[in-house]
Design a protein around this motif. Structure first.
Motif, PDB file in Angstrom:
ATOM      1  N   GLN A 145       0.835  -1.202   0.000  1.00 19.25           N
ATOM      2  CA  GLN A 145       0.000   0.000   0.000  1.00 19.25           C
ATOM      3  C   GLN A 145       0.872   1.255   0.000  1.00 19.25           C
ATOM      4  O   GLN A 145       0.618   2.186  -0.771  1.00 19.25           O
ATOM      5  N   LEU A 146       1.883   1.287   0.861  1.00 26.44           N
ATOM      6  CA  LEU A 146       2.816   2.411   0.826  1.00 26.44           C
ATOM      7  C   LEU A 146       3.530   2.470  -0.521  1.00 26.44           C
ATOM      8  O   LEU A 146       3.788   3.549  -1.054  1.00 26.44           O
ATOM      9  N   ALA A 147       3.843   1.305  -1.087  1.00 27.66           N
ATOM     10  CA  ALA A 147       4.573   1.228  -2.354  1.00 27.66           C
ATOM     11  C   ALA A 147       3.716   1.630  -3.554  1.00 27.66           C
ATOM     12  O   ALA A 147       4.222   1.666  -4.683  1.00 27.66           O
ATOM     13  N   LEU A 148       2.426   1.912  -3.314  1.00 24.19           N
ATOM     14  CA  LEU A 148       1.501   2.340  -4.364  1.00 24.19           C
ATOM     15  C   LEU A 148       1.362   1.301  -5.472  1.00 24.19           C
ATOM     16  O   LEU A 148       1.090   1.640  -6.631  1.00 24.19           O
ATOM     17  N   MET A 149       1.536   0.026  -5.108  1.00 27.84           N
ATOM     18  CA  MET A 149       1.209  -1.022  -6.068  1.00 27.84           C
ATOM     19  C   MET A 149      -0.303  -1.162  -6.201  1.00 27.84           C
ATOM     20  O   MET A 149      -0.795  -1.757  -7.154  1.00 27.84           O
ATOM     21  N   GLU A 150      -1.009  -0.612  -5.256  1.00 29.49           N
ATOM     22  CA  GLU A 150      -2.431  -0.326  -5.439  1.00 29.49           C
ATOM     23  C   GLU A 150      -2.649   1.133  -5.037  1.00 29.49           C
ATOM     24  O   GLU A 150      -1.971   1.654  -4.152  1.00 29.49           O
ATOM     25  N   GLY A 151      -3.551   1.786  -5.743  1.00 30.87           N
ATOM     26  CA  GLY A 151      -3.767   3.203  -5.480  1.00 30.87           C
ATOM     27  C   GLY A 151      -2.724   4.109  -6.101  1.00 30.87           C
ATOM     28  O   GLY A 151      -2.629   5.284  -5.736  1.00 30.87           O
ATOM     29  N   GLY A 152      -1.933   3.580  -7.033  1.00 32.31           N
ATOM     30  CA  GLY A 152      -0.907   4.375  -7.704  1.00 32.31           C
ATOM     31  C   GLY A 152      -1.243   4.569  -9.171  1.00 32.31           C
ATOM     32  O   GLY A 152      -2.283   5.150  -9.512  1.00 32.31           O
ATOM     33  N   VAL A 153      -0.380   4.071 -10.037  1.00 32.24           N
ATOM     34  CA  VAL A 153      -0.584   4.176 -11.481  1.00 32.24           C
ATOM     35  C   VAL A 153      -0.271   2.817 -12.098  1.00 32.24           C
ATOM     36  O   VAL A 153       0.204   1.908 -11.426  1.00 32.24           O
ATOM     37  N   LEU A 154      -0.566   2.671 -13.372  1.00 31.59           N
ATOM     38  CA  LEU A 154      -0.056   1.520 -14.099  1.00 31.59           C
ATOM     39  C   LEU A 154       1.441   1.708 -14.316  1.00 31.59           C
ATOM     40  O   LEU A 154       1.897   2.826 -14.551  1.00 31.59           O
ATOM     41  N   GLU A 155       2.195   0.615 -14.241  1.00 30.84           N
ATOM     42  CA  GLU A 155       3.651   0.691 -14.331  1.00 30.84           C
ATOM     43  C   GLU A 155       4.140  -0.193 -15.469  1.00 30.84           C
ATOM     44  O   GLU A 155       3.733  -1.354 -15.591  1.00 30.84           O
ATOM     45  N   TRP A 156       5.041   0.362 -16.276  1.00 25.96           N
ATOM     46  CA  TRP A 156       5.575  -0.388 -17.403  1.00 25.96           C
ATOM     47  C   TRP A 156       6.325  -1.627 -16.934  1.00 25.96           C
ATOM     48  O   TRP A 156       7.146  -1.557 -16.021  1.00 25.96           O
ATOM     49  N   VAL A 157       6.017  -2.759 -17.587  1.00 19.14           N
ATOM     50  CA  VAL A 157       6.738  -4.016 -17.359  1.00 19.14           C
ATOM     51  C   VAL A 157       6.992  -4.658 -18.722  1.00 19.14           C
ATOM     52  O   VAL A 157       6.267  -4.418 -19.692  1.00 19.14           O
ATOM     53  N   ARG A 158       8.039  -5.480 -18.765  1.00 20.53           N
ATOM     54  CA  ARG A 158       8.299  -6.272 -19.974  1.00 20.53           C
ATOM     55  C   ARG A 158       7.469  -7.558 -19.883  1.00 20.53           C
ATOM     56  O   ARG A 158       7.614  -8.326 -18.926  1.00 20.53           O
ATOM     57  N   ASP A 159       6.619  -7.774 -20.856  1.00 18.99           N
ATOM     58  CA  ASP A 159       5.813  -8.992 -20.916  1.00 18.99           C
ATOM     59  C   ASP A 159       6.187  -9.729 -22.188  1.00 18.99           C
ATOM     60  O   ASP A 159       5.595  -9.531 -23.242  1.00 18.99           O
ATOM     61  N   GLY A 160       7.239 -10.549 -22.083  1.00 24.25           N
ATOM     62  CA  GLY A 160       7.789 -11.172 -23.274  1.00 24.25           C
ATOM     63  C   GLY A 160       8.435 -10.117 -24.152  1.00 24.25           C
ATOM     64  O   GLY A 160       9.299  -9.372 -23.711  1.00 24.25           O
ATOM     65  N   ALA A 161       7.982 -10.018 -25.386  1.00 23.22           N
ATOM     66  CA  ALA A 161       8.570  -9.060 -26.320  1.00 23.22           C
ATOM     67  C   ALA A 161       7.820  -7.728 -26.335  1.00 23.22           C
ATOM     68  O   ALA A 161       8.181  -6.834 -27.101  1.00 23.22           O
ATOM     69  N   ARG A 162       6.787  -7.584 -25.526  1.00 23.66           N
ATOM     70  CA  ARG A 162       5.989  -6.364 -25.569  1.00 23.66           C
ATOM     71  C   ARG A 162       6.077  -5.607 -24.249  1.00 23.66           C
ATOM     72  O   ARG A 162       6.506  -6.135 -23.227  1.00 23.66           O
ATOM     73  N   TRP A 163       5.634  -4.362 -24.290  1.00 25.52           N
ATOM     74  CA  TRP A 163       5.500  -3.551 -23.092  1.00 25.52           C
ATOM     75  C   TRP A 163       4.038  -3.531 -22.670  1.00 25.52           C
ATOM     76  O   TRP A 163       3.142  -3.409 -23.500  1.00 25.52           O
ATOM     77  N   ALA A 164       3.828  -3.660 -21.372  1.00 28.24           N
ATOM     78  CA  ALA A 164       2.480  -3.624 -20.826  1.00 28.24           C
ATOM     79  C   ALA A 164       2.555  -3.014 -19.430  1.00 28.24           C
ATOM     80  O   ALA A 164       3.622  -2.555 -19.004  1.00 28.24           O
ATOM     81  N   GLY A 165       1.432  -2.988 -18.729  1.00 30.91           N
ATOM     82  CA  GLY A 165       1.410  -2.316 -17.436  1.00 30.91           C
ATOM     83  C   GLY A 165       0.744  -3.131 -16.346  1.00 30.91           C
ATOM     84  O   GLY A 165      -0.275  -3.780 -16.578  1.00 30.91           O
ATOM     85  N   TYR A 166       1.326  -3.085 -15.146  1.00 38.22           N
ATOM     86  CA  TYR A 166       0.735  -3.676 -13.955  1.00 38.22           C
ATOM     87  C   TYR A 166       0.486  -2.585 -12.922  1.00 38.22           C
ATOM     88  O   TYR A 166       1.229  -1.599 -12.832  1.00 38.22           O
ATOM     89  N   GLY A 167      -0.511  -2.804 -12.093  1.00 37.57           N
ATOM     90  CA  GLY A 167      -0.836  -1.876 -11.028  1.00 37.57           C
ATOM     91  C   GLY A 167      -2.334  -1.840 -10.800  1.00 37.57           C
ATOM     92  O   GLY A 167      -3.115  -2.420 -11.572  1.00 37.57           O
ATOM     93  N   LYS A 168      -2.737  -1.170  -9.721  1.00 38.51           N
ATOM     94  CA  LYS A 168      -4.154  -1.015  -9.391  1.00 38.51           C
ATOM     95  C   LYS A 168      -4.431   0.459  -9.111  1.00 38.51           C
ATOM     96  O   LYS A 168      -4.545   0.873  -7.961  1.00 38.51           O
ATOM     97  N   PRO A 169      -4.488   1.280 -10.175  1.00 42.13           N
ATOM     98  CA  PRO A 169      -4.756   2.713  -9.964  1.00 42.13           C
ATOM     99  C   PRO A 169      -6.135   2.935  -9.351  1.00 42.13           C
ATOM    100  O   PRO A 169      -7.017   2.069  -9.408  1.00 42.13           O
ATOM    101  N   ARG A 170      -6.310   4.107  -8.773  1.00 41.97           N
ATOM    102  CA  ARG A 170      -7.643   4.500  -8.341  1.00 41.97           C
ATOM    103  C   ARG A 170      -8.526   4.658  -9.580  1.00 41.97           C
ATOM    104  O   ARG A 170      -8.051   5.099 -10.638  1.00 41.97           O
TER     105      ARG A 170
END
Length: 206
Positions: A145-170
């Motif tokens: 929660q402090l790390a804003l892995m929820e309540g933050g933004v989507l974050e760029w991650v490498r998903d194989g050969a593509r870019w995508a996003g993880y996170g639980k924004p408001r």
């Protein structure tokens, strides 16, 4: 949890059982501005274009409505990678698996306050103030929660050969229905566009 700091003085957290260290927070504007001050960094025009999609807020006096404005968003994956490499050897953007591993570890960690306080004593003053602001706004229990892995933004991650996003924004920022531990990352329809709900955090391997 073991904490340390990167070259900007912002905290990293080591994921238990691994050599992987993860930025405790998504990269903030005040943190990124340490990089902007370096010779040869991207210029003012570039930063103005980034701020146009998500204006800056004061990390000293932010209210709950300003939370996303503390974070650097509107950045493209290759630009985020450039910042990560500037941090030093071993730094990169996380893979989808690394991000999920961090989320799982931090969401089950409830005893982090004393260890983090010790690390913050060696951190940059801006990092201490920003973390203090988030603790005041969020009153977090598990560390994610402090790390804003929820309540933050989507974050760029490498998903194989593509870019995508993880996170639980408001929902007011960007509504994500799926849970990170049970769903694939979000693939933006406009990956080459500066999106106000896409930021990033870096990892250090080894």
């Amino acid at each position: 949890m073991l904490f340390s700091c990167d070259r900007t003085g912002f905290p990293l957290v080591q994921i238990p059982g691994t050599a992987l260290r993860l930025h405790l927070l998504p990269v903030s504007k005040v943190q990124f501005e340490r990089y902007l001050a370096e010779p040869g960094a991207v210029g003012d025009d570039w930063y103005s274009a980034v701020l146009a999609v998500n204006p800056r807020a004061s990390y000293r006096a932010a209210g709950d409505a300003d939370r996303e404005r503390l974070l650097l968003t509107g950045i493209l994956p290759d630009e985020a990678v450039h910042f990560a490499r500037w941090l030093g050897p071993g730094f990169d953007l996380p893979t989808a698996d690394e991000w999920r591993r961090g989320y799982c570890a931090l969401s089950s960690c409830y005893t982090w306050q004393a260890e983090l306080d010790r690390a913050l004593a060696q951190a940059a003053p801006a990092a201490r103030e920003l973390v203090g602001t988030l603790r005041r706004l969020l009153n977090p229990a598990p560390l994610h929660q402090l790390a804003l892995m929820e309540g933050g933004v989507l974050e760029w991650v490498r998903d194989g050969a593509r870019w995508a996003g993880y996170g639980k924004p408001r929902p007011a920022c960007y509504e994500v229905i799926c849970e990170p531990l049970s769903c694939p990352p979000v693939t933006p329809m406009r990956a080459a566009e500066r999106l106000p709900f896409f930021g990033f955090r870096a990892v250090k391997r080894g």
